[in-house]
Scaffold this motif. Structure first.
Motif, mmCIF file in Angstrom:
data_model
loop_
_atom_site.group_PDB
_atom_site.id
_atom_site.type_symbol
_atom_site.label_atom_id
_atom_site.label_comp_id
_atom_site.label_asym_id
_atom_site.label_seq_id
_atom_site.Cartn_x
_atom_site.Cartn_y
_atom_site.Cartn_z
ATOM 1 N N LEU A 1 -16.166 0.702 -5.686
ATOM 2 C CA LEU A 1 -17.179 -0.174 -5.109
ATOM 3 C C LEU A 1 -16.834 -0.523 -3.670
ATOM 4 O O LEU A 1 -17.700 -0.603 -2.815
ATOM 5 C CB LEU A 1 -17.279 -1.467 -5.914
ATOM 6 N N ILE A 2 -15.547 -0.727 -3.415
ATOM 7 C CA ILE A 2 -15.158 -1.140 -2.071
ATOM 8 C C ILE A 2 -15.119 0.048 -1.131
ATOM 9 O O ILE A 2 -15.503 -0.048 0.034
ATOM 10 C CB ILE A 2 -13.786 -1.831 -2.104
ATOM 11 N N ALA A 3 -14.645 1.201 -1.607
ATOM 12 C CA ALA A 3 -14.326 2.261 -0.655
ATOM 13 C C ALA A 3 -15.198 3.494 -0.737
ATOM 14 O O ALA A 3 -15.237 4.251 0.212
ATOM 15 C CB ALA A 3 -12.873 2.699 -0.832
ATOM 16 N N GLU A 4 -15.877 3.744 -1.851
ATOM 17 C CA GLU A 4 -16.468 5.078 -1.970
ATOM 18 C C GLU A 4 -17.941 5.115 -2.325
ATOM 19 O O GLU A 4 -18.465 6.176 -2.587
ATOM 20 C CB GLU A 4 -15.657 5.888 -2.995
ATOM 21 N N VAL B 1 -18.645 6.384 3.962
ATOM 22 C CA VAL B 1 -18.050 5.591 2.882
ATOM 23 C C VAL B 1 -17.021 4.633 3.472
ATOM 24 O O VAL B 1 -16.511 4.845 4.566
ATOM 25 C CB VAL B 1 -17.363 6.480 1.827
ATOM 26 N N GLY B 2 -16.734 3.576 2.699
ATOM 27 C CA GLY B 2 -15.819 2.545 3.167
ATOM 28 C C GLY B 2 -14.426 3.066 3.472
ATOM 29 O O GLY B 2 -13.706 2.513 4.284
ATOM 30 N N LYS C 1 -17.074 -0.632 7.980
ATOM 31 C CA LYS C 1 -18.473 -1.026 8.149
ATOM 32 C C LYS C 1 -19.358 -0.394 7.093
ATOM 33 O O LYS C 1 -20.432 -0.887 6.795
ATOM 34 C CB LYS C 1 -18.974 -0.626 9.534
ATOM 35 N N PHE C 2 -18.890 0.728 6.479
ATOM 36 C CA PHE C 2 -19.699 1.384 5.470
ATOM 37 C C PHE C 2 -19.540 0.742 4.104
ATOM 38 O O PHE C 2 -20.079 1.234 3.127
ATOM 39 C CB PHE C 2 -19.309 2.860 5.356
ATOM 40 N N CYS C 3 -18.809 -0.326 3.982
ATOM 41 C CA CYS C 3 -18.573 -0.911 2.674
ATOM 42 C C CYS C 3 -19.833 -1.612 2.182
ATOM 43 O O CYS C 3 -20.368 -2.458 2.883
ATOM 44 C CB CYS C 3 -17.422 -1.907 2.793
ATOM 45 N N VAL D 1 -20.416 7.670 -8.793
ATOM 46 C CA VAL D 1 -19.401 8.248 -7.907
ATOM 47 C C VAL D 1 -18.181 8.667 -8.721
ATOM 48 O O VAL D 1 -17.603 9.737 -8.515
ATOM 49 C CB VAL D 1 -18.990 7.240 -6.809
ATOM 50 N N MET D 2 -17.804 7.822 -9.689
ATOM 51 C CA MET D 2 -16.633 8.143 -10.525
ATOM 52 C C MET D 2 -16.883 9.413 -11.305
ATOM 53 O O MET D 2 -16.025 10.294 -11.408
ATOM 54 C CB MET D 2 -16.377 6.968 -11.468
#
Lengths: 112, 359
Positions: free
Chosen positions: B79-82, B217-218, B223-225, B329-330
């Motif tokens: 959620l935070i990075a991808e 992606v984050g 900024k993409f988060c 994503v996972m």
């Protein structure tokens, strides 16, 4: 895709029947690595499975070591764990959507 | 009356005055004799609960019960990075006479969240890829500040004295390219919040820039988060020891050791009990351990597989869509690794030839 390195490599030193092998997975981190380790450990035929650590932060890869009992192939264990993880994700998503549909939660207005 | 909870190190993380205990799960095959913990999808599904607690227009709180910490952590990290979003990446400056230098201004513009659905755009494979209408959005920012002609003589309010004295995010104007006019017609790209101040101007200063927004992606840049943040905590448990009840005269003091509402004191008998619904508000300050008169009366713990997620959305995604995006994503990551492993399996009879890394 031919120029980029393959996603998984088996490192030198693996047993010939792959009962013990270290897989180098590129472009992945502990996000999927830890979940994969947990699922592989849930397999009763696995003697040892661990991520260890990311070898160097500059290289974006993880090294996953799997050792099996009874001379089974660790590659099969990896594939089975990946399938099971997918099933976990699907189950979580289905239950989430079911809960969203019941509307049984508190709704509130949040100011921006 | 539900049966009293006892502290069970197999299921609970012990919270002690100076340490925590039994942090990891030991439910693996072979750890405990006579128990079968090998993977069983049906048993997992029976133990799995997902319950949404609160939903607002910007955040969501839900419970995820029955998964291992590694899976919950994987969703949080994704959620935070991808989870991809769209933000301004390149700023082509024609004129910038404001007090903010180009690069600082460009960084501020990059942080402005846009309300574009990332599924409608492709990601650029590398930084120098050709910018097409499938992977780039173009905005124009043109603001110049002028003096207002008939402003009252003695005011100092910039609103009355100047026109356009602040460059706001509402000044970003979308310039449709190619097919974007048709594809993005019903939701024209714009910043989600139109009141973000980017810089301040005075008469004679102006900014004139062209902005290119891409999908990212984050992991690449914060900024993409898509989330303001996504976090989880474990369900707190307050376990009262039935063999050593809290003395009646100290019941009020005991109640004050915990967050409000967690402990109920019966007004007549002064008996202490835990309100199981409010228990989740307990912040585990361990205040009760500081008082020797309560020693042995209570054990603080957390349930190891009960995760209380709190996700605050920032930008395009409505909060209830964030977890499904993370799960998608996972699953994509799992599919990629699986494809590669299957390729290894198919070529694998000849290990010496294919894919042996240099140790």
């Amino acid at each position: 895709m031919a120029e980029t390195s393959p996603k998984i490599k088996i490192m030198a030193g693996a047993a010939p029947d792959l009962s013990a092998a270290t897989f180098q997975i590129f472009d992945e981190s502990h996000t999927i690595g830890n979940a994969l380790r947990w699922m592989i450990m849930k397999n009763p035929k696995v003697e040892f499975a661990d991520i260890g650590y990311v070898p160097h932060p500059s290289e974006n890869l993880i090294q996953l070591r799997i050792q099996m009992y009874d001379g089974l192939s660790s590659l099969n264990a990896l594939l089975e764990a990946l399938t099971n993880l997918d099933a976990v994700c699907e189950a979580v998503e289905n239950k989430y959507h079911a809960s969203l549909a019941t509307n049984d939660y508190e709704r509130w207005e949040e100011r921006s | 009356m539900p049966p009293a909870i006892t502290y069970d190190p197999r299921k609970h993380v012990g919270v002690h005055p100076e340490r925590v205990s039994h942090v990891s799960s030991t439910n693996f095959p072979g750890h405990h004799p006579d128990e079968d913990h090998s993977w069983d999808l049906e048993r997992f599904k029976k133990g799995l609960t997902v319950k949404i607690e609160r939903l607002s227009n910007r955040s969501i709180e839900f419970d995820l019960v029955g998964v291992d910490a590694s899976i919950a952590n994987a969703y949080r990290r994704i959620l935070i990075a991808e989870v991809p979003t769209i933000c301004v990446e390149r700023v082509y400056v024609w004129d910038n006479t404001s007090v903010v230098v180009d690069e600082v201004f460009a960084q501020r513009i990059g942080l402005v969240p846009l309300n574009v659905d990332p599924a409608l755009m492709d990601m650029k494979q590398s930084q120098n890829d050709q910018a097409t209408d499938r992977n780039t959005l173009v905005f124009r920012l043109q603001v110049s500040c002028e003096r207002r002609k008939n402003a009252p003589k003695d005011t100092t309010d910039p609103n009355k004295l100047y026109i356009n004295h602040e460059v706001l995010s509402s000044h970003l104007k979308w310039v449709p390219q190619g097919e974007q006019e048709i594809v993005l017609a019903d939701n024209p790209p714009a910043p989600t919040n139109l009141n973000i101040v980017l810089t301040k101007l005075r008469p004679g200063q102006e900014v004139d820039m062209e902005l290119h927004a891409v999908k990212g992606v984050g992991k690449d840049h914060a900024k993409f988060c898509p989330v303001a943040t996504a976090s989880y905590r474990l369900l707190p448990l307050v376990i009262l020891n039935p063999e050593k009840p809290v003395p009646r005269e100290l019941a009020e003091k005991f109640q004050k050791c915990f967050s409000s509402g967690v402990i109920r004191v019966d007004p007549r008998t002064k008996a202490v009990s835990v309100d199981s619904k409010k228990m989740r508000n307990e912040t585990m300050s361990r205040e009760v351990y500081r008082h020797p008169e309560f020693e042995g009366c209570v054990q603080l713990a957390r349930v190891r597989d009960h995760f209380l997620f709190n996700i605050e959305s920032e930008g395009f995604y409505p909060p209830q869509r964030l977890l499904p995006e993370a799960i998608a994503v996972m699953r994509a990551k799992i599919a990629t690794v699986k494809r590669a492993a299957e390729m290894l399996l198919n070529n694998g009879d000849d290990l010496g030839d294919v894919a042996m890394a240099n140790a």
